[in-house]
Design a protein around this motif. Sequence first.
Motif, short mmCIF file in Angstrom:
data_model
loop_
_atom_site.label_atom_id
_atom_site.label_comp_id
_atom_site.label_asym_id
_atom_site.label_seq_id
_atom_site.Cartn_x
_atom_site.Cartn_y
_atom_site.Cartn_z
N ILE A 88 -1.37 -30.84 -64.34
CA ILE A 88 -0.63 -31.43 -63.22
C ILE A 88 -0.29 -30.32 -62.22
N ASP A 95 8.26 -26.17 -72.21
CA ASP A 95 8.70 -27.55 -72.03
C ASP A 95 8.80 -28.35 -73.32
N ARG A 144 1.25 -34.99 -71.12
CA ARG A 144 1.68 -33.86 -71.94
C ARG A 144 2.27 -34.30 -73.28
N GLY A 202 11.87 -26.91 -69.35
CA GLY A 202 12.06 -26.26 -68.05
C GLY A 202 13.33 -26.73 -67.34
N ARG A 221 11.10 -35.50 -64.91
CA ARG A 221 10.65 -35.30 -66.29
C ARG A 221 11.77 -35.52 -67.33
N LEU A 277 10.64 -29.09 -59.33
CA LEU A 277 10.03 -29.76 -60.49
C LEU A 277 10.99 -29.74 -61.67
N MET A 292 -0.72 -23.96 -60.84
CA MET A 292 -0.47 -25.14 -61.68
C MET A 292 1.03 -25.39 -61.85
N ASP A 293 1.82 -24.90 -60.89
CA ASP A 293 3.28 -25.14 -60.87
C ASP A 293 4.05 -24.48 -62.00
N GLY A 294 3.46 -23.51 -62.66
CA GLY A 294 4.15 -22.89 -63.80
C GLY A 294 4.66 -21.49 -63.47
C1 CIR Z 1 3.50 -29.50 -65.32
O1 CIR Z 1 3.53 -30.05 -64.22
O2 CIR Z 1 4.02 -30.00 -66.31
C2 CIR Z 1 2.81 -28.17 -65.46
N1 CIR Z 1 1.67 -28.14 -64.59
C3 CIR Z 1 3.76 -27.04 -65.11
C4 CIR Z 1 4.89 -26.92 -66.08
C5 CIR Z 1 5.83 -25.83 -65.72
N2 CIR Z 1 6.83 -25.66 -66.71
C6 CIR Z 1 8.05 -25.26 -66.47
O3 CIR Z 1 8.45 -25.13 -65.32
N3 CIR Z 1 8.86 -25.09 -67.52
#
Ligand code: CIR
Length: 253
Positions: A18, A66, A85, A115, A131, A160, A242-244
Amino acid sequence: MFKQAIVRKPCKNFQFGISTSNIGKPDYQRALLQHSKYVEALIKSKLSVIALNEDDRFPDSTFVEDTAIVDKEFTVITNLGAKSRQGEEIEISDKLKTFYDNVESIKKPGTLEGGDVMKVEEHYYIGLSNRTNKEGANQLKKILKNYGYSSSTVPLKKVLHLKTGISYLGDAILCVSGEFKDHSDFREYNLIEVQESEAYATNSLRINEYVLIPQGYANLKKQILNFNFKVLELEMSEFEKMDGGLSCLSLRF
Ligand code: CIR
């Protein structure tokens, strides 16, 4: 003092995870290299690292943070809010059971991702996000209370996860950006304000005597050095796509 970390290598399907970043597709080989440097930094920070095998079924499974909350005397296995996930937590749970007698879990309809959970000394902040829902947060609050910890929820506006926009460096110091710069819940701390162009680096990570920060964020680096922390800089470009962030890539306990 943290002693252990669990990590999981990015899998071949990493690019199909994601992402909302719009900064391009990650390069898998580069992601693997960046991940191995991350593991080296954990070892340098005096952690003993357990590396789980990559899992192609779950593109986002390298973001192990996460899947669980880990404290001294207990762990909480989460129920991830992102459908794609769900299931990532199973293997992590098996591994954590070898370390913990007290293994709790978040159950449907509750959802929660690590997170969104930030521990500041004896208090836990829990972000309410896309989430992590209220039910999940309430389940976690109950569990934490049983172990003697206080907690409070923080509704998120844009980020996020909670720790996308705020991170605790210890010694009452928080890195904050965006919606957390002027947030009533955090006014009493020493705040390191991260400028918008460096917002990604807000998710910096204190481990024992080091602070890990992403490479290329000169302003934040300077501010952190001003607090006399020892800094380790890591290239994170492929995970950012990937936003991590840094915290997402490990569970530390
Ligand atoms: C997601 O959207 O779940 C992953 N692409 C990124 C997760 C990042 N995790 C975090 O900030 N703890």
